[in-house]
Design an enzyme around this catalytic site. Structure first.
Site, PDB file in Angstrom:
ATOM      1  N   GLY A 168       0.804  -1.217   0.000  1.00  0.00           N
ATOM      2  CA  GLY A 168       0.000   0.000   0.000  1.00  0.00           C
ATOM      3  C   GLY A 168       0.841   1.274   0.000  1.00  0.00           C
ATOM      4  O   GLY A 168       0.396   2.308   0.497  1.00  0.00           O
ATOM      5  N   LYS A 205      18.101  -0.020  -6.312  1.00  0.00           N
ATOM      6  CA  LYS A 205      18.388   1.113  -7.183  1.00  0.00           C
ATOM      7  C   LYS A 205      17.057   1.809  -7.436  1.00  0.00           C
ATOM      8  O   LYS A 205      16.043   1.152  -7.674  1.00  0.00           O
ATOM      9  CB  LYS A 205      18.970   0.583  -8.500  1.00  0.00           C
ATOM     10  CG  LYS A 205      19.096   1.600  -9.599  1.00  0.00           C
ATOM     11  CD  LYS A 205      20.454   2.254  -9.565  1.00  0.00           C
ATOM     12  CE  LYS A 205      20.503   3.484 -10.452  1.00  0.00           C
ATOM     13  NZ  LYS A 205      21.223   4.590  -9.804  1.00  0.00           N
ATOM     14  N   HIS A 212       5.025   1.841 -14.086  1.00  0.00           N
ATOM     15  CA  HIS A 212       4.627   0.672 -13.295  1.00  0.00           C
ATOM     16  C   HIS A 212       3.696  -0.150 -14.191  1.00  0.00           C
ATOM     17  O   HIS A 212       2.597   0.298 -14.518  1.00  0.00           O
ATOM     18  CB  HIS A 212       3.903   1.126 -12.018  1.00  0.00           C
ATOM     19  CG  HIS A 212       3.269   0.006 -11.243  1.00  0.00           C
ATOM     20  ND1 HIS A 212       3.566  -0.264  -9.924  1.00  0.00           N
ATOM     21  CD2 HIS A 212       2.347  -0.915 -11.596  1.00  0.00           C
ATOM     22  CE1 HIS A 212       2.854  -1.296  -9.513  1.00  0.00           C
ATOM     23  NE2 HIS A 212       2.102  -1.713 -10.516  1.00  0.00           N
ATOM     24  N   GLU A 279       4.203  -7.372 -10.482  1.00  0.00           N
ATOM     25  CA  GLU A 279       4.455  -5.955 -10.751  1.00  0.00           C
ATOM     26  C   GLU A 279       5.875  -5.767 -11.279  1.00  0.00           C
ATOM     27  O   GLU A 279       6.837  -6.262 -10.681  1.00  0.00           O
ATOM     28  CB  GLU A 279       4.265  -5.128  -9.473  1.00  0.00           C
ATOM     29  CG  GLU A 279       2.827  -5.161  -8.958  1.00  0.00           C
ATOM     30  CD  GLU A 279       2.535  -4.157  -7.837  1.00  0.00           C
ATOM     31  OE1 GLU A 279       1.355  -3.838  -7.622  1.00  0.00           O
ATOM     32  OE2 GLU A 279       3.490  -3.701  -7.163  1.00  0.00           O
ATOM     33  N   GLU A 292       7.521  -6.752  -7.346  1.00  0.00           N
ATOM     34  CA  GLU A 292       6.909  -7.572  -6.293  1.00  0.00           C
ATOM     35  C   GLU A 292       5.751  -8.357  -6.874  1.00  0.00           C
ATOM     36  O   GLU A 292       5.308  -8.097  -7.997  1.00  0.00           O
ATOM     37  CB  GLU A 292       6.401  -6.696  -5.128  1.00  0.00           C
ATOM     38  CG  GLU A 292       5.242  -5.797  -5.479  1.00  0.00           C
ATOM     39  CD  GLU A 292       4.417  -5.375  -4.251  1.00  0.00           C
ATOM     40  OE1 GLU A 292       4.508  -6.017  -3.188  1.00  0.00           O
ATOM     41  OE2 GLU A 292       3.651  -4.412  -4.382  1.00  0.00           O
ATOM     42  N   ASN A 294       1.788  -9.490  -5.838  1.00  0.00           N
ATOM     43  CA  ASN A 294       0.676  -9.405  -4.895  1.00  0.00           C
ATOM     44  C   ASN A 294      -0.119 -10.699  -4.988  1.00  0.00           C
ATOM     45  O   ASN A 294      -0.608 -11.055  -6.051  1.00  0.00           O
ATOM     46  CB  ASN A 294      -0.204  -8.186  -5.194  1.00  0.00           C
ATOM     47  CG  ASN A 294       0.513  -6.892  -4.859  1.00  0.00           C
ATOM     48  OD1 ASN A 294       1.221  -6.812  -3.849  1.00  0.00           O
ATOM     49  ND2 ASN A 294       0.382  -5.896  -5.702  1.00  0.00           N
ATOM     50  N   ARG A 296      -2.994 -11.832  -4.168  1.00  0.00           N
ATOM     51  CA  ARG A 296      -4.413 -11.604  -3.835  1.00  0.00           C
ATOM     52  C   ARG A 296      -5.063 -10.917  -5.026  1.00  0.00           C
ATOM     53  O   ARG A 296      -4.384 -10.556  -5.973  1.00  0.00           O
ATOM     54  CB  ARG A 296      -4.508 -10.684  -2.623  1.00  0.00           C
ATOM     55  CG  ARG A 296      -3.757  -9.374  -2.890  1.00  0.00           C
ATOM     56  CD  ARG A 296      -3.946  -8.316  -1.835  1.00  0.00           C
ATOM     57  NE  ARG A 296      -2.920  -7.290  -1.893  1.00  0.00           N
ATOM     58  CZ  ARG A 296      -2.942  -6.231  -2.671  1.00  0.00           C
ATOM     59  NH1 ARG A 296      -3.953  -6.041  -3.486  1.00  0.00           N
ATOM     60  NH2 ARG A 296      -1.959  -5.343  -2.668  1.00  0.00           N
ATOM     61  N   VAL A 299      -7.079  -4.153  -6.097  1.00  0.00           N
ATOM     62  CA  VAL A 299      -8.102  -3.115  -6.187  1.00  0.00           C
ATOM     63  C   VAL A 299      -8.537  -2.932  -7.655  1.00  0.00           C
ATOM     64  O   VAL A 299      -9.717  -2.872  -7.977  1.00  0.00           O
ATOM     65  CB  VAL A 299      -7.544  -1.778  -5.632  1.00  0.00           C
ATOM     66  CG1 VAL A 299      -8.508  -0.634  -5.903  1.00  0.00           C
ATOM     67  CG2 VAL A 299      -7.229  -1.905  -4.149  1.00  0.00           C
ATOM     68  N   ARG A 342      -9.590   6.033  -8.837  1.00  0.00           N
ATOM     69  CA  ARG A 342      -9.979   5.748  -7.448  1.00  0.00           C
ATOM     70  C   ARG A 342     -10.472   7.041  -6.807  1.00  0.00           C
ATOM     71  O   ARG A 342      -9.692   7.975  -6.594  1.00  0.00           O
ATOM     72  CB  ARG A 342      -8.781   5.221  -6.651  1.00  0.00           C
ATOM     73  CG  ARG A 342      -8.186   3.923  -7.178  1.00  0.00           C
ATOM     74  CD  ARG A 342      -7.136   3.403  -6.218  1.00  0.00           C
ATOM     75  NE  ARG A 342      -6.433   2.241  -6.743  1.00  0.00           N
ATOM     76  CZ  ARG A 342      -5.665   1.444  -6.031  1.00  0.00           C
ATOM     77  NH1 ARG A 342      -5.493   1.673  -4.731  1.00  0.00           N
ATOM     78  NH2 ARG A 342      -5.048   0.407  -6.572  1.00  0.00           N
TER      79      ARG A 342
END
Ligand code: ADP
Ligand code: ADP
Ligand code: MG
Length: 475
Positions: A168, A205, A212, A279, A292, A294, A296, A299, A342
């Site tokens: 988050g 770095k 993203h 990601e 990384e 996620n 799950r 959103v 959002r």
């Protein structure tokens, strides 16, 4: 749907995602159970679910109480638990306790949550499997400040400090020169401890001006793993996503293919099952790096549903109940472009301070290609205890250009009265030239923040006037 695997699902969450999961259950004719804490008794997720059980008097605690949730699931005869996002969704102890209780957790197995939920372990696993990761270090907690400084020099400034257990956008510090290192290291550790109860910090770095780009993954229990294209989540503030786009409006078909192959390889490397997200950061030279995973539902899953036509929550449930994934990678195609904004209860002109209160008027945008996932309604009182997201506005059209225009229209049409929201701020972004051309990276929003806020001052004063009027009316 295989007969007999999952009959009843307990939803261990609140807000819009709990409602989204209830809908998926109903679409599949599966009984569904909401949980709530006492102050949430009037919440929409409680009302739409088949059954609902109170799990505590305090606002937050019950949603984070594995024993109580599992006991409730057993008492009401649920055979599976959907954790949604946030709360216990990436909590290894919870996942393990659910498995040990003989229930199905709708997500990956607990050992995968343990590995991939830790950014540092995930990085090592990916490196071992030939997936490019951002250059960086092992955890630094046992190192002296001198050693940390040497490591940072070796990587080359700017660097970024990250909490292994973070999420988050919390537990992240950018460090642009050596004199900022020590202070940032200490504050990163403190935040990591406070938010994640794990003060392990490592260094990467800092990739300057990256995009993203994340890939939606689905894997069944028999080793079939596919991706469902990518989302561009570069429009961020303080490392948190604000607007997401599926698919990315600017990457080439060739790059998309290569990143997709790497994403599936990453998921296969850990034997991933159910829905997850890989990601990546993409630099100026089209190099991409694993950042990384996620483990799950995200959103922003809805925009992937809109362009691929795959009901992701429905698929999560079907996979968890033992169904084979009957979609081939070659069948997956993004049709058109979907964008999510959002909408949060925050005052953008006061450094995005949360603005709890009562919704006195709610008029969502409608029309073709517009979807709103939300838990709010007129007279809903926004509690101060949770994430300030009020609604996810999603639009879809045949091209990025048309989707952006639709976003602008829908944000203009959308009215939430009684509290300050980010609607005018989002509307201002939708009108920006570079955003409309697809020219942006993760620094886009921060760099233009003041300018955007100045330009929305007029719209803001309308919001302020509406709130004042509502107060005068005694609402
Ligand atoms: P996404 O990657 O799906 O956009 P976010 O990172 O925005 O997800 O987080 C989604 C929700 O989960 C937010 O409510 C956020 O506060 C919460 N969250 C994410 N990671 C964690 C974590 N490790 N611990 C607690 N809450 C988290
Ligand atoms: P979280 O778990 O909070 O989502 P992430 O590791 O996904 O944390 O990082 C969140 C955001 O921070 C990314 O989307 C990106 O904008 C920024 N970020 C993270 N790592 C780097 C990096 N090495 N270089 C540049 N930006 C980064
Ligand atoms: Mg992330």
């Amino acid at each position: 749907m295989q007969q007999g695997a999952i009959h009843k699902i307990l939803i261990a969450n609140r807000g819009e995602i709990a409602i989204r999961i209830v809908r998926a259950c109903k679409d599949l004719h599966i009984a569904n159970v909401a949980i709530y804490t006492k102050p949430d008794a009037e919440c929409l997720h409680v009302k739409v679910a088949d059954e609902a059980y109170c799990v505590g008097d305090e606002p937050l605690k019950g949603y984070l109480d594995p024993a109580k949730i599992i006991e409730t699931a057993k008492q009401c005869g649920a055979d599976a638990i959907h954790p949604g996002y946030g709360f216990l969704s990436e909590n290894y102890d919870f996942a393990k306790a659910v498995e040990d209780a003989g229930l199905i957790l709708i997500g990956p197995k607990s050992d995968i949550i343990l590995k991939m939920g830790n950014k540092n372990i995930a990085r090592s696993l990916m490196k071992e499997n030939g997936i490019p990761v951002v250059p960086g270090t092992e955890p630094l907690n046992k190192e002296s400040m001198d050693t940390i400084k040497t490591l940072a020099r070796r990587i080359g400034y700017p660097v970024i400090l990250k909490s292994s257990g973070g999420g988050g956008g919390r537990g992240i510090r950018e460090v642009w020169s050596e004199d900022e290192l020590e202070e940032n290291f200490e504050s990163c550790k403190r935040e990591a401890k406070a938010f994640f109860n794990n003060d392990e910090v490592f260094m990467e770095k800092l990739i300057e001006k990256p995009r993203h780009i994340e890939f939606q993954i689905l894997g069944d229990n028999y080793g079939n793993i596919i991706h469902l294209c990518e989302r561009d989540c570069s429009i961020q503030r303080r490392h948190q996503k604000v607007i997401e786009i599926a698919p990315c409006p600017t990457i080439s078909e060739d790059l998309r293919k290569r990143m997709g192959v790497a994403a599936v390889a990453a998921a296969k490397a850990v034997g991933y099952t159910n829905a997850g997200t890989i990601e990546f950061l993409l630099d100026d030279y089209n190099n991409f790096y694993f950042m990384e995973m996620n483990t799950r539902i995200q959103v922003e899953h809805g925009i992937t549903e809109e362009v691929t036509g795959v009901d992701l929550i429905g698929r999560q449930i079907r996979i968890a109940s033992g169904e084979i994934l009957d979609i081939e990678q070659s069948e997956v195609k993004a049709r058109g472009v979907a964008i999510e904004a959002r909408i949060t209860a925050e005052n953008a002109w006061k450094d995005f301070a949360p603005s709890p209160g009562t919704i006195t008027g709610y008029f969502p945008a409608l029309g073709p290609g517009v979807r709103v996932d939300t838990h709010i309604y007129q007279d809903y009182e926004i509690p101060p205890f949770y994430d300030s997201m009020l609604a996810k506005l999603m639009v879809k059209d045949s091209s990025y250009d048309l989707a952006v225009s639709k976003l602008e229209r829908a944000l203009d049409e959308f009215k939430i009265e009684g509290v300050t929201t980010t609607l005018p701020f989002l509307h201002a972004i939708s009108k920006r030239r570079h955003f409309r051309k697809g020219f942006f990276d993760t620094s886009y929003l921060e760099e233009r923040l003041e300018d955007i806020l100045e330009n929305t001052a007029d719209e803001a004063s309308e919001v302020v006037a509406a709130i004042a009027a509502a107060k005068l009316r005694g609402e």
